[in-house]
Write an enzyme that holds these catalytic residues in place. Structure first.
Site, PDB file in Angstrom:
ATOM      1  N   HIS A   1       0.731  -1.017  -0.005  1.00 38.20           N
ATOM      2  CA  HIS A   1       0.006  -0.059  -0.015  1.00 38.20           C
ATOM      3  C   HIS A   1       1.021   1.875   0.230  1.00 38.20           C
ATOM      4  O   HIS A   1       0.221   2.313  -0.253  1.00 38.20           O
ATOM      5  CB  HIS A   1      -0.871   0.196   0.993  1.00 38.20           C
ATOM      6  CG  HIS A   1      -0.559   0.123   2.392  1.00 38.20           C
ATOM      7  ND1 HIS A   1      -0.013  -0.298   3.368  1.00 38.20           N
ATOM      8  CD2 HIS A   1      -0.451   1.714   3.066  1.00 38.20           C
ATOM      9  CE1 HIS A   1       0.333  -0.237   4.652  1.00 38.20           C
ATOM     10  NE2 HIS A   1      -0.019   1.315   4.290  1.00 38.20           N
TER      11      HIS A   1
ATOM     12  N   ASP B   1       1.556  -7.324   2.413  1.00 36.89           N
ATOM     13  CA  ASP B   1       1.609  -6.007   1.994  1.00 36.89           C
ATOM     14  C   ASP B   1       2.989  -6.003   1.770  1.00 36.89           C
ATOM     15  O   ASP B   1       3.212  -4.706   2.421  1.00 36.89           O
ATOM     16  CB  ASP B   1       0.761  -5.649   2.776  1.00 36.89           C
ATOM     17  CG  ASP B   1       0.423  -3.801   2.659  1.00 36.89           C
ATOM     18  OD1 ASP B   1       0.966  -3.542   2.126  1.00 36.89           O
ATOM     19  OD2 ASP B   1      -0.190  -3.209   3.141  1.00 36.89           O
TER      20      ASP B   1
ATOM     21  N   SER C   1       4.094   2.634   8.082  1.00 33.91           N
ATOM     22  CA  SER C   1       3.768   1.035   7.287  1.00 33.91           C
ATOM     23  C   SER C   1       5.075   1.044   7.214  1.00 33.91           C
ATOM     24  O   SER C   1       5.631   1.968   6.452  1.00 33.91           O
ATOM     25  CB  SER C   1       3.023   1.474   6.670  1.00 33.91           C
ATOM     26  OG  SER C   1       1.615   1.524   7.033  1.00 33.91           O
TER      27      SER C   1
HETATM   28  N1  ARG Z   1      -4.629   0.483   7.431  1.00 36.48           N
HETATM   29  C1  ARG Z   1      -3.515   0.892   7.146  1.00 36.48           C
HETATM   30  C2  ARG Z   1      -3.260   1.830   7.091  1.00 36.48           C
HETATM   31  O1  ARG Z   1      -2.960   2.502   7.443  1.00 36.48           O
HETATM   32  C3  ARG Z   1      -3.569   0.039   5.528  1.00 36.48           C
HETATM   33  C4  ARG Z   1      -4.307   1.211   4.367  1.00 36.48           C
HETATM   34  C5  ARG Z   1      -3.573   1.165   2.951  1.00 36.48           C
HETATM   35  N2  ARG Z   1      -4.490  -0.581   2.796  1.00 36.48           N
HETATM   36  C6  ARG Z   1      -6.403  -0.359   2.359  1.00 36.48           C
HETATM   37  N3  ARG Z   1      -6.450  -1.809   1.983  1.00 36.48           N
HETATM   38  N4  ARG Z   1      -6.843   0.521   2.441  1.00 36.48           N
HETATM   39  O2  ARG Z   1      -2.135   2.884   6.065  1.00 36.48           O
HETATM   40  N1  GLU Z   2      -0.983   1.642   7.268  1.00 39.64           N
HETATM   41  C1  GLU Z   2      -0.850   2.324   8.309  1.00 39.64           C
HETATM   42  C2  GLU Z   2       0.299   3.089   7.781  1.00 39.64           C
HETATM   43  O1  GLU Z   2       0.311   3.559   6.290  1.00 39.64           O
HETATM   44  C3  GLU Z   2       0.196   1.530   9.409  1.00 39.64           C
HETATM   45  C4  GLU Z   2      -1.158   1.802  10.345  1.00 39.64           C
HETATM   46  C5  GLU Z   2      -1.315   2.317  11.260  1.00 39.64           C
HETATM   47  O2  GLU Z   2      -1.886   3.726  11.182  1.00 39.64           O
HETATM   48  O3  GLU Z   2      -0.589   1.661  12.293  1.00 39.64           O
HETATM   49  O4  GLU Z   2       1.575   4.101   7.780  1.00 39.64           O
END
Ligand code: ARG
Ligand code: GLU
Length: 722
Positions: free
Chosen positions: A87, A223, A657
């Site tokens: 991502h 990921d 991330s």
């Molecule tokens: N929750 C993760 C973060 O905050 C991954 C986001 C990307 N993935 C998604 N399915 N939208 O960035």
């Molecule tokens: N997916 C998040 C990022 O892009 C990390 C998840 C979080 O917020 O801890 O940094």
């Protein structure tokens, strides 16, 4: 009553031991030795703080990079190979994708250096060293100064420090406040400018579970994506050119295939973006009761519209996939955050803390002089800030949620330049070039039907929910002229505005003369954009900034007071997109009554989630074959299974991330990519029982590269620790 007592107990324990939340926190690398090394070693760390952060010798930190604007990546080979999340590489992968070469869907693997794909504008930055410079920054600041006098002195000091440091150095310097301006650090960094895409798995691995599983445990997402840093022939930083060669770093990370077990120590390093752990109760109230509901609602409505169209066409799906994921991510997180805050009874806990602070303050006259009136001032300021922030989020989420409005805003500068008595032709030409790029970018991933529907619906919600004296003049006109029929209004704007058409916009720019700026001024979409913007500039921003400036000073003072009140407690500074160290243990949790989640998942779970009918849960035949034959090679865990993800108690946030996750020996065992939904309130308040970071097991990452994708040559580049 029960909740109050619970809150009190929590506070007392924190106050007197300072150790309850031993794993809470994101720590400053330069202070690791003095603040954390003992505890980390007690918890299981087998190396030293110096192995993690050293300014004299190679250490782990040399391999950790800020990736692009907001993620983390790390070096895993002596040829500049970088690992980060899928991502995080998403926009790059998307930018190289078309319906014919759909790298998002099919994945991409360069078979040679020549096939690695450049990404203009993408940079990676690493920290060389950091130094505390509080004394220098605050030099000349006096107690009786006004806030703006103080800011002036600080800015001047920082500028001088940065200039002095950069003068004789090949590196960049910057100074950032920590602990709400109670300390300052100078960061000496190095930014690489040629970063190429090497590989990415198909989305049904890299984004397996999609937005349904996002923020969730148990998780089965592979990921990751792979990039490479390029330099010139002398191994020096260079802008992209054809003759650049792979970077040869002095140091890269060793990888362990041993995995981790329940109870094992892990730590990670990365670039957490922002947290707010020391806010007063009033702020938490404003965020969770006023702001989050607005953001959740407006985003939910936009997502529904996008989803409807994405399901109908592959082209639209590719165009909107990154936009959708970005909007959905916050939408879901804030829902989790609100539930977590509620469950923790966080507002009450903060109130208890404030009562305690008030009692402590009353004990001496000196404290009263310093901190008297602080809590009352917080209350007053948040009361004033709340309606302003509501308008602000309507502007951001509803107004700027409309793509044509965001796009039209770009033409502001051109109008300003052209209006002058003697317009500067060279400047105008440069602006036109920039705008032509913006046109390409905007229309490449644009669907007018979606935007028109979003437009009508967002306008409707604006009219419904924001009192008339708080909305932009353009909306008043809409109300009068169109009798609140936002569908007709949208129809008309898109019909009349030349900005709705790529051809017309390019045609306009290609034949531009300064006197033609009036056409922009008369354009309906541009008028709306400028109207919204003017409203923001005149009615929202000044108020918001004024109150926030006051709040910044209050918060700085409160932070100082909290530290003075608990001198034996170790405080960690809020995240500010500087390199941090996080540590904790591999651990499951109980999300709700009677349910326990194990701390790791396996490939079996991918097969259980498989659903041919749902895009997010399609499983490739090849992966199934590997699973059926248990063809895992050296990537299998001791139990013979293919482990996919694991969770631990590391306190992470957005920006982490892609962060490298290490075992006790400092070997790479995974890539951080998410948090659990029950724990997303950790940006405001951490809970050791509920908060977990989610890590992709490095063995699954390498298995996918090697066995699934046939990119064994990349694994061979890496150093596997024996
Ligand atoms: N929750 C993760 C973060 O905050 C991954 C986001 C990307 N993935 C998604 N399915 N939208 O960035
Ligand atoms: N997916 C998040 C990022 O892009 C990390 C998840 C979080 O917020 O801890 O940094």
């Amino acid at each position: 009553m029960k909740k109050r007592i619970l809150g009190l107990v929590v506070i007392l324990v924190i106050l007197f031991t300072g150790r309850l939340y031993a794993i809470e926190g994101m720590w400053i690398p330069a202070l690791l030795k003095s603040l954390n090394e003992d505890e980390m070693q007690e918890m299981g760390l087998e190396i030293t703080a110096e192995d993690i952060y050293s300014i004299n010798n190679s250490s782990l930190k040399d391999a950790i990079f800020l990736f692009g604007g907001g993620c983390t990546a790390e070096l895993v080979s002596d040829k500049g190979l970088l690992l980060t999340n899928h991502h995080c590489g998403y926009r790059s992968i998307q930018s190289h994708s078309t319906v014919e070469h759909d790298y998002l869907t099919d994945g991409f693997w360069a078979q040679s250096f020549e096939e690695e794909l450049p990404n203009p504008g993408l940079t990676v930055t690493r920290l060389k060293r950091m130094e505390e410079v509080t004394g220098q920054v605050l030099d000349g600041v006096k107690d009786n100064m006004t806030e703006s006098e103080r800011d002036q002195v600080i800015s001047k000091n920082i500028e001088a420090l940065v200039n002095e440091t950069e003068k004789n150095s090949e590196y960049n310097a910057s100074v950032k406040p920590f602990y709400h301006g109670n300390q300052y650090y100078m960061l000496i960094t190095q930014t690489f400018k040629d970063v190429r895409l090497v590989g990415a798995p198909p989305s049904n691995i890299g984004k397996f579970g999609g937005d349904t599983d996002n923020w969730m445990w148990p998780r089965h997402t592979g990921d990751f994506s792979v990039f490479r840093i390029y330099t010139d022939k002398n191994n020096e930083i260079a802008e992209y050119t054809d003759d650049n060669v792979p970077f040869e770093p002095d140091y890269h990370l060793p990888i362990s295939l041993d995995g981790v077990q329940k109870g094992d120590f892990t730590f990670l390093m990365g670039y957490p973006y922002s947290t707010d752990e020391y806010l007063p109760s009033h702020a938490i109230e404003m965020i969770t009761e006023e702001i989050n509901p607005i953001r959740i609602n407006l985003r939910g409505e936009r997502l529904d519209i996008m989803d409807k169209y994405m399901k109908k066409s592959d082209k639209i799906r590719i165009q909107y996939s990154a936009k959708y994921a970005g909007v959905a991510n916050g939408w879901k997180k804030w829902q989790g955050e609100n539930r977590g805050i509620d469950r923790l009874n966080a507002i009450e806990v903060k109130r208890e803390q404030e009562d305690m602070f008030a009692d402590w303050m009353k004990k001496t006259e000196e404290r009263q002089d310093k901190y008297g009136g602080l809590l009352e001032a917080f209350e007053k300021n948040y009361q004033q800030l709340t309606p302003t922030m509501k308008s602000f989020y309507y502007f951001v989420e509803a107004g700027l949620g409309i793509e044509i409005i965001r796009f039209a805003r770009n033409f502001r500068e051109l109008v300003e330049m052209s209006k002058k008595d003697e317009p500067d032709e060279a400047k105008i030409q440069a602006e036109l070039e920039g705008l032509k790029n913006a046109v390409e970018g905007h229309f490449k991933n644009y669907n007018q039907q979606i935007d028109r529907e979003v437009f009508a619906h967002m306008m409707e919600l604006y009219l419904e929910n924001i009192p008339e004296d708080r909305y932009p003049q353009v909306l008043k006109d809409l109300k009068d002229k169109y009798k609140e029929n936002t569908v007709d209004y949208a129809e008309r704007v898109f019909k009349k505005s030349f900005l709705a058409s790529k051809e017309e916009t390019l045609d306009f720019l290609n034949n531009y003369k300064a006197r033609k700026y009036k056409k922009i001024q008369k354009d309906e979409a541009a008028q709306l954009a400028m109207g919204f913007y003017k409203h923001y500039m005149n009615n929202i921003m000044p108020r918001r900034n004024r109150i926030n400036n006051d709040l910044d000073s209050l918060q700085s003072l409160y932070m100082k007071g909290l530290m003075e009140m608990q001198p034996y407690k170790r405080f960690y500074p809020n995240a500010n997109q500087t390199l941090r160290v996080h540590y904790g243990k591999v651990k499951g949790y109980n999300p709700r009554d009677a349910v326990y989640y194990k701390p790791y998942t396996t490939l079996k779970g991918v097969m259980q989630k498989e659903d041919r009918a749902v895009y997010d849960y399609v499983v490739e035949d090849k992966l199934k074959q590997l699973y059926n034959n248990e063809n895992y090679g050296r990537y299998a865990a001791d139990d013979g299974e293919m482990h996919v993800c694991f969770i631990a108690t590391n306190h992470t946030t957005g920006g982490n991330s892609g962060s490298g996750v290490f075992n006790a020996k400092g070997e790479l065992v995974g890539l951080n990519f998410d948090r659990n939904w029950e724990g997303t309130m950790s940006d405001l308040m951490y809970d050791p029982d509920m908060c977990r970071n989610i890590t992709l097991d490095i063995r699954y990452c390498l298995f996918i590269m090697d066995k699934f994708s046939g990119a064994r040559h990349l694994v061979d580049e890496m150093t596997i620790a024996e």
